[in-house]
Design a protein around this motif. Structure first.
Motif, PDB file in Angstrom:
ATOM      1  N   ILE A  64       0.835  -1.205   0.000  1.00 38.06           N
ATOM      2  CA  ILE A  64       0.000   0.000   0.000  1.00 38.06           C
ATOM      3  C   ILE A  64       0.867   1.250   0.000  1.00 38.06           C
ATOM      4  O   ILE A  64       0.632   2.182  -0.778  1.00 38.06           O
ATOM      5  N   SER A  65       1.871   1.292   0.874  1.00 40.84           N
ATOM      6  CA  SER A  65       2.712   2.489   0.954  1.00 40.84           C
ATOM      7  C   SER A  65       3.536   2.675  -0.310  1.00 40.84           C
ATOM      8  O   SER A  65       3.716   3.802  -0.779  1.00 40.84           O
ATOM      9  N   ARG A  66       4.018   1.591  -0.879  1.00 45.34           N
ATOM     10  CA  ARG A  66       4.783   1.701  -2.125  1.00 45.34           C
ATOM     11  C   ARG A  66       3.889   2.159  -3.272  1.00 45.34           C
ATOM     12  O   ARG A  66       4.310   2.949  -4.122  1.00 45.34           O
ATOM     13  N   SER A  67       2.653   1.685  -3.304  1.00 47.48           N
ATOM     14  CA  SER A  67       1.727   2.098  -4.358  1.00 47.48           C
ATOM     15  C   SER A  67       1.387   3.583  -4.243  1.00 47.48           C
ATOM     16  O   SER A  67       1.368   4.301  -5.255  1.00 47.48           O
ATOM     17  N   PHE A  68       1.118   4.046  -3.024  1.00 43.91           N
ATOM     18  CA  PHE A  68       0.852   5.470  -2.832  1.00 43.91           C
ATOM     19  C   PHE A  68       2.062   6.312  -3.236  1.00 43.91           C
ATOM     20  O   PHE A  68       1.921   7.363  -3.859  1.00 43.91           O
ATOM     21  N   ASN A  69       3.246   5.861  -2.860  1.00 39.75           N
ATOM     22  CA  ASN A  69       4.462   6.579  -3.209  1.00 39.75           C
ATOM     23  C   ASN A  69       4.639   6.643  -4.726  1.00 39.75           C
ATOM     24  O   ASN A  69       5.012   7.683  -5.278  1.00 39.75           O
ATOM     25  N   LEU A  70       4.358   5.557  -5.406  1.00 36.86           N
ATOM     26  CA  LEU A  70       4.484   5.517  -6.866  1.00 36.86           C
ATOM     27  C   LEU A  70       3.466   6.432  -7.533  1.00 36.86           C
ATOM     28  O   LEU A  70       3.793   7.180  -8.463  1.00 36.86           O
ATOM     29  N   VAL A  71       2.221   6.415  -7.052  1.00 37.74           N
ATOM     30  CA  VAL A  71       1.170   7.226  -7.655  1.00 37.74           C
ATOM     31  C   VAL A  71       1.426   8.716  -7.434  1.00 37.74           C
ATOM     32  O   VAL A  71       1.289   9.525  -8.355  1.00 37.74           O
ATOM     33  N   PHE A  72       1.805   9.107  -6.228  1.00 38.59           N
ATOM     34  CA  PHE A  72       1.977  10.521  -5.930  1.00 38.59           C
ATOM     35  C   PHE A  72       3.287  11.089  -6.464  1.00 38.59           C
ATOM     36  O   PHE A  72       3.448  12.308  -6.518  1.00 38.59           O
ATOM     37  N   SER A  73       4.221  10.248  -6.850  1.00 33.12           N
ATOM     38  CA  SER A  73       5.460  10.762  -7.429  1.00 33.12           C
ATOM     39  C   SER A  73       5.438  10.687  -8.952  1.00 33.12           C
ATOM     40  O   SER A  73       6.433  10.978  -9.594  1.00 33.12           O
TER      41      SER A  73
END
Length: 118
Positions: A64-73
């Protein structure tokens, strides 16, 4: 005496002192009920924080945290999913002391609760 045991006893004494001080501030006096109420809140906070850290360390929130990081960057730089650090690698706080102090304060609260009812 062992250094770790002294540190645990000092922290336990500090939390008990904090319970007494918060009881005097919030209730304007000290009673067994106020001790039970405040110690429940403190021990529940410590235990829930320890459980949250445990679930983070098991890797439950990594995807979840990696996905959010990927989407927001996105748009800023090209990143691979594997290049993003895991949340379990970034959070290094040990949950065992929080669990110990939460259980000990909960035990003192249960003893006070038994004294109150019997």
């Amino acid at each position: 005496m062992n250094f770790r045991l002294k540190k645990k006893l000092y922290t336990l004494t500090f939390t008990q002192l904090a319970i007494f001080i918060i009881s005097f501030i919030y209730y304007r006096n000290f009673s067994l009920i106020s001790y039970i109420n405040i110690s429940f809140l403190i021990s529940a906070t410590l235990l829930l924080t320890a459980l949250l850290l445990y679930t983070i360390h098991t890797g439950f929130y990594d995807a979840i945290s990696r996905s959010f990081n990927l989407v927001f960057s996105r748009g800023k730089e090209k990143r691979n999913f594997e290049d993003i650090p895991r949340l379990s690698e970034m959070i290094t706080i040990d949950e065992k002391p929080l669990l110990f102090h939460g259980l000990m304060n909960g035990l003192f609260m249960l003893i006070a609760l038994m004294v109150y009812y019997f």
